[in-house]
Design a protein around this motif. Structure first.
Motif, PDB file in Angstrom:
ATOM      1  N   TRP A 523      35.078  33.932  36.291  1.00 35.65           N
ATOM      2  CA  TRP A 523      34.889  35.372  36.463  1.00 35.65           C
ATOM      3  C   TRP A 523      36.134  35.992  37.076  1.00 35.65           C
ATOM      4  N   TRP A 525      37.348  39.666  38.980  1.00 34.17           N
ATOM      5  CA  TRP A 525      36.988  40.983  39.519  1.00 34.17           C
ATOM      6  C   TRP A 525      38.282  41.713  39.831  1.00 34.17           C
ATOM      7  N   ASN A 527      40.107  45.409  40.836  1.00 29.44           N
ATOM      8  CA  ASN A 527      39.959  46.775  41.371  1.00 29.44           C
ATOM      9  C   ASN A 527      41.326  47.449  41.368  1.00 29.44           C
ATOM     10  N   THR A 546      43.733  44.921  43.282  1.00 30.06           N
ATOM     11  CA  THR A 546      43.472  43.562  43.739  1.00 30.06           C
ATOM     12  C   THR A 546      42.690  42.847  42.644  1.00 30.06           C
ATOM     13  N   ALA A 548      40.476  39.015  41.893  1.00 32.17           N
ATOM     14  CA  ALA A 548      40.011  37.686  42.286  1.00 32.17           C
ATOM     15  C   ALA A 548      39.496  36.985  41.035  1.00 32.17           C
ATOM     16  N   ILE A 549      39.880  35.722  40.881  1.00 31.43           N
ATOM     17  CA  ILE A 549      39.486  34.963  39.691  1.00 31.43           C
ATOM     18  C   ILE A 549      38.963  33.603  40.133  1.00 31.43           C
ATOM     19  N   GLU A 550      37.872  33.200  39.553  1.00 33.59           N
ATOM     20  CA  GLU A 550      37.377  31.863  39.855  1.00 33.59           C
ATOM     21  C   GLU A 550      37.085  31.136  38.550  1.00 33.59           C
ATOM     22  N   SER A 613      40.731  28.898  42.028  1.00 31.26           N
ATOM     23  CA  SER A 613      40.595  30.337  42.233  1.00 31.26           C
ATOM     24  C   SER A 613      41.969  30.951  42.454  1.00 31.26           C
ATOM     25  N   LEU A 614      42.005  32.218  42.224  1.00 32.48           N
ATOM     26  CA  LEU A 614      43.262  32.953  42.349  1.00 32.48           C
ATOM     27  C   LEU A 614      42.924  34.288  42.983  1.00 32.48           C
ATOM     28  N   TYR A 615      43.704  34.706  43.949  1.00 33.45           N
ATOM     29  CA  TYR A 615      43.473  36.012  44.549  1.00 33.45           C
ATOM     30  C   TYR A 615      44.802  36.762  44.597  1.00 33.45           C
ATOM     31  N   GLN A 617      47.112  40.662  44.814  1.00 32.66           N
ATOM     32  CA  GLN A 617      47.296  42.095  44.997  1.00 32.66           C
ATOM     33  C   GLN A 617      48.509  42.496  44.170  1.00 32.66           C
TER      34      GLN A 617
END
Lengths: 1081, 617
Positions: A523, A525, A527, A546, A548-550, A613-615, A617
């Motif tokens: 997934w 998300w 923004n 921003t 977020a990927i999992e 996961s990846l987060y 900005q």
């Protein structure tokens, strides 16, 4: 993660927003938009310049919009038309006529997290003509993309549903080079996308365009948007075609039975041996027997009496004296079908697009196919002028059972068709499969049997992907957007392995049944907050966001064997019994699949489950002054779970600038220049490549095959043991990819000619490499480290010319892609790196990774001829097993001795360039298009010759070349070495340049003639459009390559150190003939 | 600006504040989100306890198979050493068609390069094994919970295995690095040298001896599981290490501790299961149903149908009769015609030391040898016309894949009986050749081997008569008619014998006698006899090449003459040598294999010479 709180905050924003829409509505303007023929344009956009206020026309072309004051300027746009601006003034009602555009400069294209007008783009973005792509009859978009975008090199095979090598601007990794694919803003996979659903496709090639994707952008980014509804009455479209795919006329160049026998017999005689092939007799001339089972039996032999027939002991099989044409036994004409129905509609409050697709490509190779059923639903709701929500959803179900042993492997059915001797018929006298099971027939397998036996195997995949999003316009100039999406993919496949009673090797293996399940999800998300404003000549647009990927993947399998035979005559098992409850529980195995869906877990293929996961900005700013000076910057900070805390975060900046020279005053006299833009950029991207998600950790595992041991000594069980499986590395971080790009975009000759020319340099440093540790470090998998550099430089060119000759309108589009790849350095002290191919390891590695050379460059002994005589041998440098008629190798270091150090780089599988040429023409209601694709300067290795030019290699089939053109003392300038029994350094045991061929080709990939029924006639039936066409795909291929097809995918698509080698490739040059229909109403 | 507008402005501010807050929050919560622990693997901390270390020890034992780890499953690292010990010597041919596994051809004809992948496979497997043993020691050092007795045994087993793996390396390459538990990737010292600071080769025999001595001092006599190393096995291995250094007196001292009274000794050698060392029925050593007998000193414990797919002797997977017989593939490792000829016996029932290899040849298609034979021949190889367990008579030719180059014989010690199919052979299908997997142990040391070592020691430093006695135990066992191959009886796979009562029709004219009293008075004759006995008794067990190299001891006087004579004879026969007429064994070079080029490249990459190539390569 405190996602609940975040959700609440967003809800609060959504609830607050309606209040903001009660903004001063001073004036309402209504009107109608038409085309130059006074026909209404539905779905056109009317917007107030410099604000977010916008409206769309309805089916009759009418619109209504609120404007702040009389000085406001309205902008009218619609795809395919020149935009127009009008001040509102005192008008309350406007009728606007838009001119059809011939320039795409104002076309808005979706790039990284944003949309830009083409003319404002300063990065390197290839906009794909999706209409041209759709002309290629294939089930997978990436195959259709070949040659359509400058800078993108695609190598594909003819196997239905197969994957391709995709390289954006050269080879950027020794691992996979697949670009990041963003579908409607969410990372996904284009492989199973319905081509008909694609609205637009852009390839972001340089850092300026792709750096906003940070650590995932190094291989380039393909941004796809799918179709959405437009305002207007519901539009129903049907596109379909049906056709036939024709196997190649000429298969492998294989000799017939008599010729093969002669060659084999000669091979004994040439070595001074008494011919010893038990089928052919020991005389100097071979005797073709009547039967191959019983071995070399003659008609009348009592053991040929059908009543004595028995599998294994007396599988009575007649010799095929004429010779079996194995190639055409496995390749048969096959049908390809595609149906696609879509409905779209919309109004100023909502739009929807709904499509149903059915695609069925039967492979020309027996029992292979791709069937896909798909549904897409894309909707948008305008909750108010300022709030939009929507979703994109795609669901497909696919059946695409695997070709056993995969494409490009010497053990697949295609390879067996050049390995199985022609004397073997397809069937024995009882109709069971015939094979090598008798004597001296080689080790090949009956390819028809191998394929027929997969008939009931399963290969099912179902996936849902897409996203939901909400957009809110804030203040005057802000838009906030949130999108949550991803995919859930479930795959199930199963295969039954029969006892192959007809084969020479392993003909008593118990039958077995294996089921595989795989679950994969991800997934994302995202923004973002966008700001855009215009102050006078200053046009500014900024974005922050921003993401977020999992990601998660898990696969398992279970096997049982010794299934009850339900037909003893041919040892088959009723497919109804294929469950894991039948068969023998002793010897059943189960386990987790490795990350490549295979059951073998080894150092290169760690087991599932895996998670990551990846987060991130990110931000971007685009600024232009007077549409003349453009500057853009992006910055992304990525944090990835696959690295340790200290090494996890990285910054990826880019800067680009453009100068639209044509807007300068001094250019106004050059009327033939519509637009001319000079641009350049620099930026940094990253790649995690294919490193293990657990790379940082020291790991220990249990594995029955790798650490269990029978200490009890009871022969049938093993104690569970543990072994060090991975040496972690805390220092590892991403690869860094720095791209410099310079380009010119031009629109000339009154929009007739547009072109884009770019030069780039792409330097990859800190290449993620699994180093070779000394064996004294133990057997654990070494962690990936950052070491080594690769560089690609190249030129991309694309050009389109639109013209007309009286009533004939035509367009010519060309793309040109070149890259020059070089390994710059390797880990400290490592001089080279050899990696064996998965297609075959009989020669060891075919290529060597070494600084100064291209990735994949072929490395081995260079053949400078054949030894002509004993005298020649004596005069030449010392060479092991040198003899007349054998290869004479180059003494590269001139030390008078042929040794390892005489190996050289003798070929490069990377093309000098690839090019696509699309021709389109229309005359009245007729249209014509043709698409050509060329790959020039790529060397290929024809590994097929290893099997067919040397009878000592398992005595299978022999090529006509070996029969007619092998060296003899009287045929000194022969091409093929002397026919022999012995395998040695000077003939077959080492890799050398004998197998090298020129793989350049030019292919006519598509040629279409269409007829559209005049719209006047259609009106009566309520139809908007009815077009019929006929098409020929792959009509011809021009090449010097002597194999089937010089277009060769790698045997392992995730490995870019071995490619351009023909291991028995499913050719992608088979002719297709199609008829199709496009209908809309 | 009126109040209404003010309110709106305020709303906007709030929205912006909220939006930014959201962004910040997402940033704040990002940290835990990025901590993804590995799935499906042990974290090392979970293994610092007795169960964990016991698991690591089993994992180290696994590498006795030679399979797994970095080299993955490969024939080059087979526990039996069939390529290096048998094919490279005069026991067998590679087999199959000339090009099949073509990398073995240069090994067979002594024309190899250091980049031959078979060498690297073996190298990787032995050092993988050594490091797995080191893992046991490293984890024991960290652990404080395991009871002292368990620590003692586990560390001793680990050092026994480490000694074994280094012994394998030493006999292959002679000049090899020694890898102890201080060598780790984390310490960045894994480029372990085979030379000292002055560039001279290091001799690791003392370290191998130290490992076995530690094992002797700390291992129990009897182990709870028969596959484990015990004290006797460690003594035997130490003796072997001493023998390889020609330290006969020291070796004899160790061997004397093992040979039980039943064999004229005073030792008490016993298996890990507590069986006194003894010679059992000959075939029982090569039969999964009867292995781990009193003769098994240390063996690779093969197992089938255990869920692994490949624990059943993968390394010997190619070494089955081709096509229709047991296995179904692939016709490799065919016993040589010279080997078959070596089983000829004279009227005295003794070998024909100097004349055995001249025509007529055993089992030749035309005018074959018709004299007497040592009965062990027919348990060592499948021979045309002779019963092959319960598979019926070995067919003429059809099991030979390429009759032009593979001779006449098929391997037998590693294969299985028809009645054992699917129980002691694999019925798993997880890879390409499951029917060639079986549970036959590979005997790394068996008691017959120990007796013959003892005989060698006695000749050099003891009593010639004692040496003769030891050899004769072996020959008398072979002479036991109950253990022969018969044509008129059914084979009893569970016993490794033909069934009573009809043992009247021996499969061939067998004749074997012990050496008569005084025969070993001439030391040279005695040495010749012992060497020949080792060849006959241990043929096809992967020892031959290393025995020749050991005896030669870098003098160039034994190995090169033996193998060049072999090659000369084979060049005139339907063998691989017929098409490789240039095959020559080079003395003082080919006795040891070249160190794999890949390893030299890696270890020397930074410019320091850590690994020096063997002389002559």
């Amino acid at each position: 993660m405190s996602s609940k709180l975040t959700v609440r905050l967003w809800l609060a924003i959504l609830l607050l927003l309606p209040a903001t829409t009660i903004l001063a509505q001073q004036k309402t303007v209504t009107g109608k938009i038409t085309d130059s023929n006074n026909q209404p344009i539905a779905g056109a956009t009317v917007s107030v310049k410099g604000s977010n206020v916008a409206a769309q026309t309805n089916a009759e072309g009418f619109f209504s919009i609120s404007v702040p004051n009389a000085s406001a300027v309205l902008v009218f746009t619609s795809i395919g038309y020149e935009p127009k601006e009008l001040p509102v003034g005192t008008n309350a009602n406007l009728t606007v006529s838009l001119k059809t555009t011939t320039s795409s400069l104002n076309e808005v294209v979706i790039t990284g997290y944003t949309a830009q007008r083409k003319k404002d783009i300063t990065g390197s973005v290839a906009v794909v003509e999706v209409d041209n792509m759709r002309q290629i009859p294939t089930g997978t978009p990436e195959k259709a993309l070949q040659g359509q975008a400058a800078g993108v090199t695609i190598v594909t095979s003819g196997a239905p549903g197969s994957n391709s090598n995709i390289r954006v601007r050269g080879i950027t990794s020794v691992g996979p080079t697949d670009p990041l694919v963003i579908i409607d803003g969410t990372p996904g996979n284009m492989h199973d996308l319905n081509v008909n659903d694609i609205e637009s496709m852009q390839v972001l090639k340089d850092a300026g365009a792709a750096a906003i994707y940070g650590v995932r952008g190094s291989n380039g980014v393909i941004v796809i948007t799918t179709k959405r509804g437009r305002s207007g009455k519901p539009k129903i479209t049907y596109d379909g075609y049906v056709g036939t795919q024709r196997p190649l006329k000429e298969g492998f160049n294989i000799a017939n039975t008599q010729e093969t026998a002669n060659a084999i017999q000669q091979s004994y005689l040439n070595n001074g041996l008494t011919p010893g092939n038990k089928q052919l007799g020991s005389g100097n001339t071979p005797v073709i027997p009547d039967y191959i089972f019983p071995t070399a039996a003659k008609e009348g032999d009592p053991n040929t009496n059908p009543s004595t027939y028995a599998l294994y002991t007396n599988q009575i099989t007649k010799a095929n004296k004429a010779g079996t044409d194995w190639f055409h036994e496995i390749f048969k004409p096959a049908v390809i079908t595609s149906h696609n129905l879509s409905v779209s509609s919309g109004n100023d409050r909502s739009t929807f697009y709904f499509s149903v697709g059915y695609f069925n490509q039967q492979g020309t190779l027996l029992e292979t196919y791709l069937k896909r059923y798909s549904v897409r639903v894309n909707t948008t709701f305008n909750l108010s002028n300022k709030i939009r929500i929507g979703e994109n959803a795609y669901v497909f179900y696919r059946q695409n059972p695997a070709l056993p042993d995969g494409n490009q492997n010497e053990g697949n059915a295609i390879s067996f068709s050049y390995r199985e001797s022609p004397i073997i018929p397809v069937y024995d006298i009882k109709g069971n499969f015939a094979g090598t099971g008798s004597q001296n027939l080689g080790n090949s397998e009956n390819p028809v049997a191998n394929l027929r036996r997969i008939h009931d195997n399963k290969g099912n995949d179902w996936q849902i992907n897409g996203n939901v999003f909400g957009e809110v316009d804030l203040l005057k100039h802000f838009t906030a957007r949130t999108s949550f999406g991803g995919f859930v993919d479930n795959r199930y496949w199963a295969q039954f392995d029969y006892t192959q009673y007809e084969n020479a090797e392993n003909n008593k293996n118990p039958n077995a049944f294996t089921e595989y399940y795989r679950y994969n999800n991800s997934w994302t998300w995202t923004n973002t907050l966008t700001y855009s404003n215009i102050f006078g000549d200053h046009n500014i647009k900024a974005l922050i966001g921003t993401e977020a990927i999992e990601y998660y993947l898990r696969g398992i399998y279970g096997t049982r064997n010794n299934y009850p035979i339900t037909n003893a005559g041919n040892l088959t098992v009723d497919p109804a019994l294929w469950t894991l409850l039948f068969g023998s529980p002793s010897g059943q195995t189960n386990g987790n699949l490795n990350i490549n869906d295979d059951v073998t877990i080894d150092n290169n293929n760690p087991p599932t489950p895996v998670q990551s996961s990846l987060y991130s900005q990110f931000g971007r700013i685009d600024y232009n002054y007077a549409d003349k000076y453009l500057i853009s910057g992006t910055l992304r900070r990525d944090g990835s779970s696959v690295f340790t805390k200290d090494k996890r975060f990285g910054w990826f900046p880019s800067v680009t600038a453009g100068w639209r020279i044509s807007r300068e005053n001094f250019m106004t006299s050059y009327r033939w220049i519509t637009d001319l833009k000079l641009r350049g950029g620099w930026g940094k991207l990253g790649s995690i490549s294919n490193i293990n998600t657990t790379n940082a950790f020291d790991l220990y595992n249990q594995s029955a095959a790798n650490s269990f041991y029978d200490l009890i000594g009871d022969n049938n069980s093993a104690l569970t043991g543990i072994y060090a499986s991975q040496l972690g590395n805390l220092e590892t971080t991403w690869e860094e990819d720095i791209i410099t790009n310079v380009g010119i975009d031009a629109t000339l000759l009154n929009n007739r000619l547009t072109f884009s020319l770019e030069w780039y340099k792409k330097s990859i440093s800190g290449l993620l490499f699994r180093p070779q540790l000394a064996a004294t470090a133990g057997g654990a998998r070494p962690a990936f480290v950052n070491a080594g550099d690769i560089q690609n430089t190249g030129v991309d060119l694309s050009a389109t010319y639109n013209g007309d000759i009286s009533e004939v309108k035509y367009a010519v589009t060309g793309t040109f892609t070149s890259y020059n790849n070089k390994v710059k350095s390797l880990p400290e002290g490592i001089k080279y790196y050899d990696r064996e191919s998965t297609g075959s390891n009989r020669f060891g590695a075919f290529s060597r990774l070494q600084p100064g050379e291209a990735l994949g460059a072929f490395y081995g002994y260079k053949v400078i001829g054949l030894f002509q005589s004993d005298d020649d041998v004596n005069k030449s440098p010392t060479q092991e097993a040198a003899a007349p008629g054998r290869f004479k190798y180059l003494d590269a270091n001139a030390d008078g001795k042929i040794s390892d150090s005489d190996r050289v780089f003798f070929g490069n599988p990377n093309p000098n360039f690839t090019a696509g040429l699309n021709l389109e023409a229309s005359y009245k209601n007729f249209d014509f298009s043709a698409f050509f694709y060329a790959s020039v300067g790529n060397d290929v290795i024809n590994y097929v010759r290893y099997w067919t030019d040397f009878p000592q290699v398992f005595d299978g089939a022999v090529s006509k070349d070996a029969v007619n053109n092998s060296w003899t003392p009287t045929k000194l300038n022969a091409k093929v070495p002397r026919l022999e029994r012995t395998a040695n350094f000077s003939n077959t045991t080492v890799f050398n340049s004998y197998y090298l061929e020129n793989g350049s080709f030019l292919r006519c990939k598509s040629m279409v003639i269409g007829y559209s029924v005049p719209s006047a006639k259609l009106k009566r039936f309520g139809l908007d459009r009815l077009r019929l066409y006929i098409q020929a795909a792959n009509l011809f291929t021009i090449t010097k390559y002597t194999g089937l097809d010089p277009e060769l995918t790698g045997s392992d698509l995730k490995d870019n150190t071995n490619f351009g080698i023909d291991f028995g490739n499913f050719p992608s040059n088979q002719k297709n003939y199609l008829v199709g229909l496009n209908l809309s109403f | 600006m009126n109040a209404f507008m003010k309110k709106i402005a305020l709303t906007y501010k709030l929205i912006i504040a909220f939006s930014l807050a959201t962004l910040v929050l997402v940033i704040a919560c990002g940290k835990g989100f990025l901590d993804k622990k590995p799935l499906g693997a042990f974290n090392p901390d979970q293994l610092v306890n007795q169960a964990g270390i016991e698991g690591l020890l089993v994992g180290a034992y696994h590498m006795v198979s030679g399979q797994g780890g970095a080299a993955q499953n490969s024939w080059g690292s087979a526990a039996s050493n069939w390529v290096f010990g048998s094919v490279a010597a005069d026991d067998s041919y590679k087999g199959s068609t000339p090009s099949d596994q073509g990398d073995i051809v240069p090994i067979e004809t002594w024309a190899y390069n250091s980049n031959n992948p078979y060498f690297n496979q073996k190298w990787q497997a032995v050092y993988d094994g050594a490091q797995r043993a080191n893992d046991v020691l490293r984890f024991l050092a960290k652990d404080t919970t395991t009871p002292a007795t368990a620590r003692k045994t586990m560390s001793a087993e680990a050092r026994f295995l480490r000694g074994h793996f280094h012994f394998e390396a030493k006999k292959m390459w002679n000049n090899v690095p020694y890898v102890d538990e201080t060598i780790t990737a984390a310490s960045k010292n894994t480029n372990v040298p085979n030379v000292d600071a002055s560039g001279n080769f290091i001799d690791i025999w003392p370290k191998i001896e130290a490992d076995f001595q530690y094992a002797i001092d700390n291992l129990p006599d009897v182990q709870p599981q028969i596959g484990r190393a015990n004290k006797s096995a460690a003594i035997a291995y130490l003796a072997k290490a001493l023998l390889y250094q020609h330290k006969y007196a020291q070796a004899k001292a160790q061997l004397d501790k093992l040979i039980p009274p039943a064999y004229g000794g005073s030792g008490n050698g016993q298996t890990a299961g507590g069986l006194s060392y003894q010679l059992v029925n000959f075939e029982s050593n090569f039969n999964a149903a009867t292995d781990n007998s009193g003769e098994s000193v240390f063996a690779y414990q093969a197992s089938v149908n255990d869920g692994s797919g490949t624990n059943g002797n993968y390394g010997d997977n190619l070494n089955f009769p081709n096509s229709a017989g047991p296995g179904g593939c692939c016709g490799f490792n065919n016993p040589s015609i010279s080997l078959a000829n070596a089983y000829k016996t004279g009227a005295d029932g003794l070998p024909l030391f100097d004349t055995y290899n001249s025509a007529p040849n055993v089992s030749a298609p035309t005018s074959p040898y018709t004299g007497t034979l040592d009965p062990r021949i027919d348990w060592t190889m499948g021979r045309p016309g002779i019963p092959y367990f319960d598979w019926g008579p070995t067919p003429v030719n059809t099991w030979i894949r390429d009759p032009g180059t593979d001779g006449y014989f098929s391997p037998k010690k590693n294969t299985y009986a028809k009645s054992q199919q699917n129980s002691l052979s694999s019925s798993e299908t997880s890879f390409w050749g499951p029917t060639q997997m079986d549970a036959n142990n590979v005997n790394l040391i068996r008691f017959a081997d120990v007796l013959l070592w003892a005989a060698e020691c006695e000749i050099e430093v003891g009593s010639a008569e004692k040496a003769r006695e030891y050899v004769n135990y072996i020959r008398n066992r072979a002479a036991d008619t109950l253990g022969w191959v018969y044509k008129n009886s059914d084979y009893d796979a569970a016993a490794g014998k033909y069934k009573l009562p009809a043992l009247t029709k021996a499969a061939d004219k067998y004749k074997i006698n012990p050496y008569p009293a005084g025969a070993f008075a001439d030391k040279n004759y005695a040495r010749k006899a012992i060497l020949f006995e080792r060849r006959l008794e241990l043929a096809m067990e992967g020892h031959r090449f290393f025995d020749l190299a050991r005896w030669d001891n870098n003098t160039g006087t034994i190995m090169a003459p033996a193998l060049n004579a072999y090659a000369a004879a084979e060049k005139a026969r339907p063998t691989i040598f017929a098409i490789n007429q240039s095959a020559t064994f080079t003395p003082k070079r080919n006795e040891y294999f070249p160190i794999p080029l890949t390893q030299i490249d890696i270890e020397n990459a930074t410019g320091t010479i850590n690994l020096k190539q063997n002389t002559g390569y």
